[in-house]
Design a protein around this motif. Structure first.
Motif, mmCIF file in Angstrom:
data_model
loop_
_atom_site.group_PDB
_atom_site.id
_atom_site.type_symbol
_atom_site.label_atom_id
_atom_site.label_comp_id
_atom_site.label_asym_id
_atom_site.label_seq_id
_atom_site.Cartn_x
_atom_site.Cartn_y
_atom_site.Cartn_z
ATOM 1 N N UNK A 1 0.672 25.587 -11.335
ATOM 2 C CA UNK A 1 0.858 24.666 -10.218
ATOM 3 C C UNK A 1 -0.062 23.473 -10.411
ATOM 4 N N UNK A 2 0.501 22.277 -10.256
ATOM 5 C CA UNK A 2 -0.280 21.047 -10.283
ATOM 6 C C UNK A 2 -0.006 20.283 -8.998
ATOM 7 N N UNK A 3 -1.080 19.961 -8.278
ATOM 8 C CA UNK A 3 -0.929 19.249 -7.013
ATOM 9 C C UNK A 3 -1.792 18.002 -7.025
ATOM 10 N N UNK A 4 -1.249 16.915 -6.524
ATOM 11 C CA UNK A 4 -1.989 15.661 -6.383
ATOM 12 C C UNK A 4 -1.949 15.266 -4.918
ATOM 13 N N UNK A 5 -3.097 15.382 -4.268
ATOM 14 C CA UNK A 5 -3.176 15.093 -2.844
ATOM 15 C C UNK A 5 -4.629 14.855 -2.463
ATOM 16 N N UNK A 6 -4.941 13.676 -1.894
ATOM 17 C CA UNK A 6 -4.018 12.562 -1.678
ATOM 18 C C UNK A 6 -4.045 11.599 -2.866
ATOM 19 N N UNK A 7 -3.129 10.650 -2.845
ATOM 20 C CA UNK A 7 -3.132 9.551 -3.797
ATOM 21 C C UNK A 7 -2.805 8.277 -3.029
ATOM 22 N N UNK A 8 -3.666 7.297 -3.158
ATOM 23 C CA UNK A 8 -3.461 6.016 -2.474
ATOM 24 C C UNK A 8 -3.506 4.898 -3.513
ATOM 25 N N UNK B 1 0.851 -1.187 0.000
ATOM 26 C CA UNK B 1 0.000 0.000 0.000
ATOM 27 C C UNK B 1 0.888 1.239 0.000
ATOM 28 N N UNK B 2 0.545 2.212 -0.840
ATOM 29 C CA UNK B 2 1.315 3.445 -0.933
ATOM 30 C C UNK B 2 0.390 4.642 -0.831
ATOM 31 N N UNK B 3 0.742 5.565 0.052
ATOM 32 C CA UNK B 3 0.068 6.866 0.130
ATOM 33 C C UNK B 3 1.038 7.906 -0.396
ATOM 34 N N UNK B 4 0.528 8.787 -1.231
ATOM 35 C CA UNK B 4 1.424 9.702 -1.925
ATOM 36 C C UNK B 4 0.790 11.076 -2.040
ATOM 37 N N UNK B 5 1.640 12.094 -1.984
ATOM 38 C CA UNK B 5 1.231 13.463 -2.265
ATOM 39 C C UNK B 5 2.321 14.113 -3.089
ATOM 40 N N UNK B 6 1.971 14.779 -4.173
ATOM 41 C CA UNK B 6 2.984 15.373 -5.042
ATOM 42 C C UNK B 6 2.528 16.733 -5.534
ATOM 43 N N UNK B 7 3.508 17.474 -6.020
ATOM 44 C CA UNK B 7 3.225 18.817 -6.516
ATOM 45 C C UNK B 7 4.316 19.193 -7.507
#
Length: 839
Positions: A388-395, A373-379
């Motif tokens: 600006x591009x933000x991805x939050x949250x990503x599971x 399992x991976x939880x991720x946040x990126x920008x």
């Protein structure tokens, strides 16, 4: 060996002595009666044994109760150790005196070295009382923290306090220091502080006008909290200033923090908060928050501007040994897109950067199972485009590939169906793309796109002679929480009103493909007498067929129609259009993909250190590839452009990268792609639409020394790692890096290109002089990029740093000469001119 025991009254006191060299090794014991009887004071008794020895000779005076030690003499008592060429011990008064002796040339050798509780003192002569633990030292040298104290007369009050007459304090480790602070009186409190009376600074034994009425120097070892003195100056644009002043909090070896700031008389200011943390075998990281409030011009005039900006940096890593089944990492670079253009003390490498990215991830592997399992946040953000591009949250939950038909106990050869495997993944994410100025608006949720996708790829591979046949099926299920509706609206410019509905809808799709691949080898041998023995070419062709069905039928509910004009014409669209995972395929596709991979390498002879011949391999072409496809069901423009890519390294120095995009179809007079081949229209097989070449090489001296930090303490290594720009690396005598970049893009009848070269390097002019530079040239616009030079001069305990950007928008300079040691880092002379003073 000679031993002496002294007994007094009912109390017993033991003194042991050993002697080496030419003396008799027989052991001798004697009892010496106390000549003073009961009148002897109790102060003569010691609580522990005194051990002493000498290499040359030793004289014991039983009458006077004295011992005279010659040649590398050593006396130890509890945690005290005294070494000298000559030591005299008086057992009656509990005194020991030590000094050096002249050799045949008259030079004094074997000066006293006094060690107590880890603290060392070098002296010309010293006297010490075992009982009171007081002493007097002449012409002494001792290290206190990061500094050194030279004293003409030192009085040791107790274990922790010393009084020094005519003392010199310095951070130079030379016996004759390059500089020092001279004070008539000093008080030293071990591992706490050094206090002086009136003092002034001397350089090369010449007094300077720099004087102070008193001095205070902390001498605690390790991290210590305190004030960081700011540098001062004047800026024509923003007035008088104080820079880089603040507080440091040395909380522990695992945690520290600092708060720095700049302030200008026109009320511009900035602050920088930094936190470092580290737990051995667990985790380490740092956190930075920077804020700038820059003001330019007079607030009462119309040309007054105020720019507020911020930037956040966070780096965190976890030791794999801490939690074997999980991992947490963070790399955050986020802030105002113009921060490094506005801030007062930005580094050149940050000024020229356009892209900043962040990623925070936590991964959990479930033991004895195929799941993780991976939880991720990126920008990501681009300072030039201000996006600006933000991805939050990503599971993401994934299951590694399993083979359900594989036999646990296999008998005979493996069956084809045993190679059938499948995996599973669920991806859930939320993404928003907007401009930097609108990123913090309350209605930002209207720009968010979020959903869930389930994927099940099923695949296998079948060997058939020299060919590998690989069929696979990919099944997807998408859950979306936003859909769109389009309606005809004649009052709008494009006659279409689009609404976003917050509702849950799902769609499914699938695709299938089958591939056929092989490898072909070609070899050319040069013979045994040539250094190059052979050249081998590896050719890997791959052909695959991919099929995607049409999901636009009315029964699926994935597509709807809307009126596009006043005539009642309609057009089909997907309600999932613009979704985070795309929309179902509207047209049935059957595409043949062609992929050709080439690799060329040579085998050559080389002699090792022992002179033996051995064979080595070196790449000539690491990768040369071509790929394109053909759409079987399209009614026109069936062939895609051909993509060519090249990657190789020449002589382990030059890195060559290139790509080319070639279109077989021609353009009409409006620059639109038409269903006519370029050969038929212009007698050329292809039309180039995009291409790039990147050539980079680095040369450096082969005489590379080991890094000096390898011998440093853990704290020193950590400081170099956290502040690489604060240190100068003399281990590489010289280095030069050059990177050439050429890009061309043709869109319709428009052509744009980038043509530039960037270079940087460094060189040690001498053992103590180093120059580094960074620059570039925009060939297309015929102008130099930001150019900077750094000059560093090592003056042993001092250093000179000079940075200059001689021209351009960031034109500035900074000259600094100061003491290296952190203890006296504010003892410096600085002259600077900032880039904003030239605007």
């Amino acid at each position: 060996m000679i031993a002496l025991f002294l007994f007094t009254g009912a109390n017993q006191q033991v003194f042991g002595q050993s002697e080496t060299g030419t003396q008799d090794s027989a052991k001798v014991e004697q009892v010496v009666e106390d000549s003073t009887g009961s009148d002897r004071e109790d102060n003569s008794f010691l609580e522990s044994k005194v051990d002493y020895n000498a290499e040359d000779s030793m004289i014991i005076d039983m009458q006077q109760q004295k011992a005279y030690l010659y040649g590398n003499a050593i006396v130890t008592y509890e945690d005290l150790k005294l070494e000298a060429d000559y030591i005299e011990i008086d057992f009656n008064s509990n005194l020991v005196m030590a000094k050096g002796l002249p050799d045949s040339t008259g030079e004094v050798k074997g000066k006293p070295l006094f060690t107590e509780k880890g603290q060392q003192y070098e002296a010309g002569q010293m006297t010490y009382n075992f009982k009171t633990k007081k002493g007097k030292i002449k012409d002494a040298l001792t290290q206190q923290g990061d500094g050194y104290i030279h004293g003409q007369d030192i009085k040791k009050e107790n274990d922790n306090i010393f009084f020094i007459k005519n003392g010199r304090y310095t951070t130079c480790n030379k016996e004759d220091p390059h500089f020092y602070i001279l004070a008539s009186k000093l008080k030293v409190i071990n591992n706490e502080k050094i206090v002086t009376g009136p003092a002034n600074m001397w350089v090369s034994d010449i007094p300077t006008p720099l004087a102070i009425p008193f001095g205070f120097f902390p001498n605690k070892r390790g991290r210590q909290s305190g004030v960081m003195i700011p540098s001062y100056g004047f800026s024509p644009e923003r007035g008088y200033f104080l820079q880089n002043g603040g507080l440091y909090f040395g909380i522990s070896d695992n945690f520290d923090a600092s708060i720095r700031g700049d302030i200008y008389s026109n009320l511009s200011w900035s602050t920088n908060t930094r936190i470092n943390y580290k737990k051995r075998y667990k985790r380490k990281g740092s956190f930075d928050f920077q804020y700038t409030d820059a003001k330019d011009g007079d607030p009462e005039t119309t040309d007054f501007t105020r720019r507020e900006s911020f930037f956040v940096k966070w780096n965190h890593s976890q030791d794999p040994k801490a939690y074997p089944n999980s991992d947490f990492r963070a790399t955050v670079n986020f802030g105002s897109t113009d921060f490094y253009q506005n801030t007062f003390n930005s580094e050149i490498r940050n000024v020229v950067r356009n892209d900043f990215a962040s990623n925070i991830s936590y991964t959990k592997n479930f033991a004895n199972s195929p799941f993780n399992l991976t939880f991720n946040g990126s920008h990501s953000q681009n300072s030039r485009q201000e996006s600006v591009t933000a991805t939050l949250p990503q599971a993401t939950l994934t299951m590694s590939r399993i083979f359900p038909f594989k036999r646990k106990v296999r008998v005979g050869s493996e069956k084809w169906y045993e190679r059938i495997g499948f995996s599973y993944s669920t991806d859930m994410k939320n993404t928003v793309t907007t401009s930097a100025s609108e990123f913090n608006l309350p209605n930002i949720e209207d720009r968010m796109r979020y959903g869930v996708r389930h994927s099940i790829p099923i695949s296998t591979s079948i060997k058939a002679g020299h060919f590998t046949f690989s069929p696979n099926i990919n099944i997807n299920e998408v859950w979306q929480f936003q859909t769109i509706r389009k309606q005809y609206d004649p009052e709008l410019e494009n006659n279409v009103r689009q609404d976003t509905l917050q509702e849950f809808r799902r769609f499914g799709n699938y695709s299938a493909s089958m591939g056929l691949a092989t490898k072909l080898y070609g070899m050319y041998s040069f013979g045994e007498n040539n250094k190059v023995e052979a050249v081998r070419h590896t050719f890997t062709p791959n052909v695959s067929l991919q099929f995607t069905p049409d999901f636009s039928s009315s029964e699926s509910g994935y597509f709807e129609e809307y009126q596009v004009d006043s005539l009642g014409n309609t057009q089909q669209y997907s309600v999932f259009e613009g979704g985070i995972y795309g929309a179902p395929n509207q047209n049935q596709r059957a595409v043949i993909n062609f992929d050709l991979q080439n690799n060329v390498e040579m085998k050559y002879k080389s002699e090792n250190d022992s002179g033996d011949v051995e064979f080595k391999k070196a790449p000539i072409l690491e990768m040369l590839s071509a790929n394109w496809n053909y759409d079987l069901l399209s009614d026109s423009l069936n062939w895609s452009p051909v993509n060519l890519q090249l990657r190789t390294t020449i002589a382990k120095i030059i890195n060559l990268r290139g790509d080319l995009r070639l279109d077989p179809y021609a353009l009409n007079e409006n620059g639109q792609r038409i269903n006519e081949f370029q050969w038929d229209e212009n007698q050329r097989p292809f039309r180039m639409t995009q291409g790039s070449v990147n050539v980079g090489f680095q040369f450096q001296s082969s005489n590379v020394k080991n890094r000096s930090t390898d011998k440093g303490t853990e704290a020193e290594k950590e400081d170099v790692e956290n502040n690489p720009d604060a240190y100068v690396n003399f281990n590489i005598p010289w280095r030069l890096s050059v990177n050439y970049n050429f890009q061309v893009r043709k869109t319709g009848n428009r052509t744009s290109q980038i043509n530039s070269v960037n270079f940087n390097g460094e060189v040690n002019l001498t053992e103590n002089w180093r120059i580094s530079f960074r620059s570039g040239y925009d060939i297309e616009n015929k102008q130099l990029n930001i150019t900077s030079f750094d000059v560093y001069r090592d003056l042993h305990c001092w250093q000179i740093r000079f940075n200059i950007i001689p021209f351009g928008s960031r034109q500035s300079y900074n000259f600094n000469i100061g003491v290296k040691a952190p203890m006296l880092q504010d003892l410096k002379l600085q002259r600077k001119r900032s880039w904003f003073d030239n605007q």
